[in-house]
Design a protein around this motif. Sequence first.
Motif, short mmCIF file in Angstrom:
data_model
loop_
_atom_site.label_atom_id
_atom_site.label_comp_id
_atom_site.label_asym_id
_atom_site.label_seq_id
_atom_site.Cartn_x
_atom_site.Cartn_y
_atom_site.Cartn_z
N TRP A 71 -4.80 -2.24 -8.94
CA TRP A 71 -4.73 -1.57 -7.65
C TRP A 71 -6.10 -0.99 -7.30
O TRP A 71 -7.00 -0.88 -8.15
CB TRP A 71 -3.65 -0.50 -7.62
CG TRP A 71 -3.79 0.62 -8.64
CD1 TRP A 71 -4.86 0.94 -9.42
CD2 TRP A 71 -2.78 1.58 -8.96
NE1 TRP A 71 -4.60 2.02 -10.20
CE2 TRP A 71 -3.33 2.45 -9.94
CE3 TRP A 71 -1.48 1.80 -8.53
CZ2 TRP A 71 -2.61 3.52 -10.50
CZ3 TRP A 71 -0.76 2.86 -9.07
CH2 TRP A 71 -1.32 3.70 -10.04
N VAL A 72 -6.26 -0.61 -6.03
CA VAL A 72 -7.50 0.00 -5.57
C VAL A 72 -7.14 1.25 -4.78
O VAL A 72 -6.15 1.27 -4.04
CB VAL A 72 -8.35 -0.98 -4.72
CG1 VAL A 72 -7.58 -1.42 -3.47
CG2 VAL A 72 -9.68 -0.36 -4.33
N GLN A 73 -7.91 2.30 -4.94
CA GLN A 73 -7.65 3.54 -4.21
C GLN A 73 -8.38 3.52 -2.87
O GLN A 73 -9.38 2.82 -2.69
CB GLN A 73 -8.08 4.75 -5.04
CG GLN A 73 -7.29 4.88 -6.34
CD GLN A 73 -7.53 6.21 -7.03
OE1 GLN A 73 -8.59 6.81 -6.90
NE2 GLN A 73 -6.54 6.67 -7.78
N TRP A 74 -7.87 4.31 -1.94
CA TRP A 74 -8.47 4.39 -0.62
C TRP A 74 -8.34 5.82 -0.08
O TRP A 74 -7.49 6.59 -0.56
CB TRP A 74 -7.83 3.40 0.36
CG TRP A 74 -6.33 3.54 0.50
CD1 TRP A 74 -5.38 2.84 -0.19
CD2 TRP A 74 -5.63 4.43 1.37
NE1 TRP A 74 -4.13 3.24 0.19
CE2 TRP A 74 -4.24 4.21 1.15
CE3 TRP A 74 -6.01 5.37 2.30
CZ2 TRP A 74 -3.25 4.92 1.84
CZ3 TRP A 74 -5.03 6.09 2.98
CH2 TRP A 74 -3.67 5.85 2.75
N SER A 75 -9.17 6.16 0.92
CA SER A 75 -9.11 7.51 1.50
C SER A 75 -9.60 7.47 2.95
O SER A 75 -10.36 6.58 3.34
CB SER A 75 -9.96 8.49 0.69
OG SER A 75 -11.33 8.09 0.68
N SER A 102 0.86 -1.19 0.00
CA SER A 102 0.00 0.00 0.00
C SER A 102 0.89 1.23 0.00
O SER A 102 2.07 1.18 0.37
CB SER A 102 -0.93 0.00 1.22
OG SER A 102 -0.19 -0.07 2.42
N ARG A 103 0.31 2.35 -0.43
CA ARG A 103 1.10 3.57 -0.61
C ARG A 103 0.25 4.79 -0.27
O ARG A 103 -0.95 4.82 -0.55
CB ARG A 103 1.56 3.66 -2.07
CG ARG A 103 2.52 4.80 -2.36
CD ARG A 103 2.87 4.83 -3.84
NE ARG A 103 1.79 5.38 -4.65
CZ ARG A 103 1.76 5.34 -5.98
NH1 ARG A 103 2.72 4.73 -6.65
NH2 ARG A 103 0.75 5.88 -6.64
N ILE A 112 -6.45 11.87 3.83
CA ILE A 112 -5.30 11.03 3.52
C ILE A 112 -5.78 10.01 2.48
O ILE A 112 -6.86 9.42 2.63
CB ILE A 112 -4.80 10.30 4.78
CG1 ILE A 112 -4.44 11.31 5.87
CG2 ILE A 112 -3.58 9.43 4.45
CD1 ILE A 112 -4.18 10.67 7.23
N ALA A 113 -4.98 9.81 1.41
CA ALA A 113 -5.43 8.91 0.35
C ALA A 113 -4.23 8.22 -0.28
O ALA A 113 -3.09 8.70 -0.19
CB ALA A 113 -6.22 9.68 -0.71
N GLY A 114 -4.52 7.10 -0.94
CA GLY A 114 -3.45 6.37 -1.60
C GLY A 114 -3.99 5.20 -2.39
O GLY A 114 -5.18 5.17 -2.77
N VAL A 115 -3.13 4.23 -2.65
CA VAL A 115 -3.50 3.03 -3.40
C VAL A 115 -2.94 1.80 -2.68
O VAL A 115 -2.00 1.91 -1.88
CB VAL A 115 -2.96 3.06 -4.85
CG1 VAL A 115 -3.68 4.11 -5.67
CG2 VAL A 115 -1.46 3.30 -4.87
N ALA A 116 -3.55 0.64 -2.97
CA ALA A 116 -3.06 -0.64 -2.44
C ALA A 116 -3.23 -1.69 -3.52
O ALA A 116 -4.10 -1.56 -4.40
CB ALA A 116 -3.82 -1.03 -1.17
#
Length: 554
Positions: free
Chosen positions: A503-507, A448-449, A466-470
């Motif tokens: 990948w999938v984004q998250w927040s 994850s990032r 806060i957001a990123g990808v995994a």
Amino acid sequence: MTRAAVAPPDVAPRPSLLTGAAAGVAAVVLGAGVGEFVAAIVASPSSPFSVVGGVLIDLAPSWAKDAAISLFGTGDKVALLVGIAIVLLVAAAGVGVLEARRPWWGVTICAGLGTVVAGLAMTRTEATEMSWLPPLIAGLAAAVVLRVLTRLAWRATDAEAAAAAAEAASPAVLAMPDEDHPDDDAVGTGEDVRGPADASRRRFLVWAGSAAAAGILTAALGSALRAGVRTVEAVRSTLRLPRPAMPAPAVPAGAQVDVVGAVPVVTPNRSFYRIDTALIVPQVDPATWSLRIFGMVEEEVVIDWDELLSLPLEESWTTLVCVSNPVGGNLIGNAKWLGHPIRDLLARARPTADADMVLSRSIDGFTASTPLEVLQEEDRNAILAVGMNDEPLPAEHGFPVRMVVPGLYGYVSATKWVTELEVTRFDRARAYWTDRGWSAKGPVKLQSRIDVPRRNQGLSPGDTVIAGVAWQQHVGVSKVEVQIDDGPWQEATLATAISDDTWVQWSLPWRAAPGQHSIRCRATNAVGETQTEKDSWPEPDGATGWQQLNVSVA
């Protein structure tokens, strides 16, 4: 007044270190430029820079390559070429000084190095019958020009010495007109002794400068010529790929988080990372391309471009990631690919029961080891890709054909410009990177990032996100958690995944208080395994650990 006789010096004057270095640099720059120009005409991959760079890439230990990618990312090839140029200029200066001190030594080195590089050019996978010519001409041109410039430097030095000797012998003559020659004003000004020396010096500088300028110009012309003769890009630009027999699903509406600074869920082709071993992007004409499947098979299969396009093509979304990607790194991208399933072609070849690996080979000699069973899986979209994001593959991403295999790092699966699939065994064959200490199979690890906030970004107090990808391709991600400072882990909101192969984004909303803060993230995959906290370097099978981002809120 009469002139005094001057005794010859005990040691003949020699060109200065600076003069010798200038001669060497000018000669080598001209030679390199001529070599690049000739290569553009007869054999593009055999330019001196490409040959030397390719050899260095092959000989460099894996830790050096990993360090280069960590330092320069996708600019690693530019960094290598700049490094080669710097070393070449320093060596050229040394050769010039040597030639000025030991005539013919520097010339011999230039010609010898040209011969050596010519031999190396013929050992390269992409070598042609004329690959020896550009490096050899480069070495010989540098040798000839170095000899000419050194002779000019010696003449200038001799003239300087003669002028100095004349000045030292008759100082009074230079101070006033000669009583025996009252009309000889030139003697009184010293022009008769300094004039030849100044002219010799100017002649050397003009020749050296012209040689260097000619080298730069011929290199530029070679680059322009190489670009001008690339008909492959013209073919690609007019190519229309067939419609897919099985289209990919549309990107779900909730796949992209609405956060400023978040990466696009679909990576544009121009932004997609590029890591490979090719200093010059191979130019492969589809009309001449073919793929051979051989080795431990019942029937050898060979297909060409027209046959490949006539087969049913499938679209699929797949995220590719480089094994050298560090924790939190950007050597990863997501795209829609168009191609034909590799399993169908392997089924035509009928691998023998004891085979367990497919060694794919690129036109530039790169090889990758892929588990045979992975390529044969019915539910894995392992394809020979011809399209990327609704257009033919860009040249730097493998045009006309490359491999795309979800769930494996690119070094064991994503061979570009692919021309061969050899069915074999892991205990009988080794690939480019496994020969250098990397693991043979390379499944993608759960990672994850954090993309928002960015590194070293200052934040104002208050509400932010806060957001990123995994990702863990072909497994999928079920959860991402975020820890702020030493607080509890908080579950982030996952965007809608395109598929388990992407990948999938998250927040996560965050009310930022003034001060220094650390943010960490971790993912859990679809089978319940949580990303390990243990830090490890990418070698030998991919980096692990939790990314930590330090931010300042004020």
